[in-house]
Structures are given as structure tokens and as C-alpha cells.
Design a protein around this motif. Structure first.
Motif, short mmCIF file in Angstrom:
data_model
loop_
_atom_site.label_atom_id
_atom_site.label_comp_id
_atom_site.label_asym_id
_atom_site.label_seq_id
_atom_site.Cartn_x
_atom_site.Cartn_y
_atom_site.Cartn_z
N ASP A 1 8.57 15.85 -5.12
CA ASP A 1 8.46 17.21 -4.60
C ASP A 1 7.30 17.35 -3.62
O ASP A 1 7.27 18.29 -2.83
N ALA A 2 6.33 16.43 -3.71
CA ALA A 2 5.16 16.52 -2.83
C ALA A 2 4.58 15.14 -2.62
O ALA A 2 4.57 14.30 -3.52
N VAL A 3 4.09 14.92 -1.40
CA VAL A 3 3.33 13.72 -1.05
C VAL A 3 2.00 14.18 -0.49
O VAL A 3 1.96 14.98 0.45
N PHE A 4 0.92 13.73 -1.09
CA PHE A 4 -0.42 14.01 -0.59
C PHE A 4 -0.99 12.70 -0.05
O PHE A 4 -0.97 11.69 -0.75
N THR A 5 -1.46 12.74 1.19
CA THR A 5 -1.98 11.52 1.79
C THR A 5 -3.16 11.83 2.69
O THR A 5 -3.29 12.94 3.22
N GLU A 6 -3.99 10.85 2.84
CA GLU A 6 -5.12 10.93 3.75
C GLU A 6 -4.58 10.72 5.17
O GLU A 6 -3.69 9.91 5.38
N VAL A 7 -5.13 11.47 6.13
CA VAL A 7 -4.68 11.37 7.52
C VAL A 7 -5.89 11.23 8.42
O VAL A 7 -6.90 11.90 8.21
N SER A 8 -5.80 10.37 9.40
CA SER A 8 -6.86 10.22 10.39
C SER A 8 -6.32 10.67 11.74
O SER A 8 -5.17 10.39 12.08
N SER A 9 -7.15 11.36 12.50
CA SER A 9 -6.73 11.83 13.81
C SER A 9 -6.76 10.72 14.86
O SER A 9 -6.27 10.90 15.97
N GLU A 10 -7.29 9.57 14.49
CA GLU A 10 -7.28 8.41 15.38
C GLU A 10 -7.11 7.15 14.56
O GLU A 10 -7.48 7.11 13.38
N PRO A 11 -6.55 6.10 15.17
CA PRO A 11 -6.38 4.84 14.42
C PRO A 11 -7.73 4.19 14.15
O PRO A 11 -8.50 3.95 15.09
#
Length: 191
Positions: free
Chosen positions: A178-188
Motif C-alpha cells: 500500500d505504500a513505499v517509503f524511500t530516500e530520494v536524492s535530487s542529484e546522483p
């Protein structure tokens, strides 16, 4: 940014720097009205958020961590009276691939299956001085081994740039979450 990637303490910066942490995931789930019947956390590290998961969730919890030392530390935190499990594995899109895993100096917090790349520029206080040769596994295969597999409806990813690989190796699990929580970076940050 979580404490594992934060720079050394700086009184001028203030406490806000440490406010973002993976321990906020269960309260975020509750605020979004996502009932947690079971949670899979890939990239468990030391299981720092375990006390929050313990208080906020009552179903099964499956931690997955690639680094053996950190997996053992996380395993020791788990309550054997609850349906909480730990699996030592490097999760990717395919099983059986031999990978050089880059171990980070911040207690493994920034370790990745990818070369550090710009990570060294953005976080110069974190170094990658050692590597391990690990063999990948697919998340769907790991979850399928579990008798409580059908209960897992929330997926948390903290895998330092390998999120897409993990998701590609979990099409069956993704159908049921129902949900995926993940870390995200605005740059590689990794190659």
C-alpha cells in the motif's frame, strides 16, 4: 538527511539538521492513514528505528541488511516474542550476481553497491575505505520464503542509490504493498 550522513555536529547549524530520520516513517504512515499489516525495511543498517516500529506496528517486520556486522547488531535488537525477522542479504534486481559492495566510514550508513561518485564531494567526511564481495538476491525471493509474506503491505527502502534495482526485483511484492517509503536524492551521488 539522517544522522548517518550528517556532518559532524556544529552548534552554529542548530538541531534541525538531525530532525530528518528514518524513525519518522511509522508516524508518517499513521498520518497518511496507511494501516501497517506488515513492514519490509531494506537497508536496515543497525535498525535505529526499531523502537519506533515496535511501538507503531504490530504485524510482522522483516529487516534486510547487506553488511554482516550491521545485520548482527540489528538482529540483537529484535524482540523474539514478536514476529520480527532479519535477513542478511544484498537486494537487487537479479539473484546470483557478484557485486563489490563499498563500505562507508559512517558505520555503514552510506554503503552501496555503487561506486561513491559525487558522494565524496557532497559528504567529504564520509570515506569508503573497504569493500566486500557480496552476491545479490531478489526481494520477491526473500519475501516468498517467509510464511507471513502475504501480510507485508509497506516497503521501506534505504539502499543508497539502488532503489530502482530493488523495486525491479520485487514486482510481486509491489502488487501487494500500500505504500513505499524511500530516500530520494535530487542529484546522483553514486556512479
Amino acid at each position: 538527511m539522517c544522522p548517518r550522513t550528517a556532518p559532524p555536529p556544529d552548534p552554529e547549524r542548530g538541531d534541525w539538521w538531525y530532525a530528518l530520520h528514518w524513525a519518522e516513517v511509522p508516524p508518517a504512515l499513521l498520518s497518511l492513514m496507511v494501516p501497517v499489516s506488515g513492514l519490509v525495511h531494506v537497508g536496515a543498517n543497525r535498525a535505529d528505528e526499531y523502537s519506533t516500529y515496535y511501538r507503531q506496528t504490530h504485524g510482522p517486520l522483516l529487516y534486510i541488511e547487506a553488511l554482516p556486522e550491521l545485520a548482527e547488531r540489528a538482529r540483537r535488537r529484535l524482540d523474539p516474542k514478536r514476529p520480527h525477522y532479519l535477513r542478511e542479504a544484498l537486494v537487487s534486481d537479479v539473484a546470483g550476481e557478484k557485486v563489490t559492495f563499498h563500505v562507508a566510514s559512517n558505520d555503514g550508513g552510506s554503503s552501496s553497491m555503487f561506486e561513491p561518485g559525487r558522494h565524496a564531494e557532497v559528504f567529504p567526511w564520509i570515506t569508503f575505505d573497504s569493500t566486500l564481495e557480496l552476491v545479490t538476491e531478489r526481494l520477491d525471493d526473500i519475501v516468498a520464503e517467509r510464511p507471513e509474506a502475504a501480510a507485508y503491505n509497506v516497503l521501506v527502502l534505504d539502499v543508497q542509490g539502488a532503489e530502482l534495482k530493488v523495486l525491479k526485483g520485487a514486482p510481486e511484492l509491489i502488487e501487494n504493498v500500500d505504500a513505499v517509503f524511500t530516500e530520494v536524492s535530487s542529484e546522483p551521488l553514486y556512479e
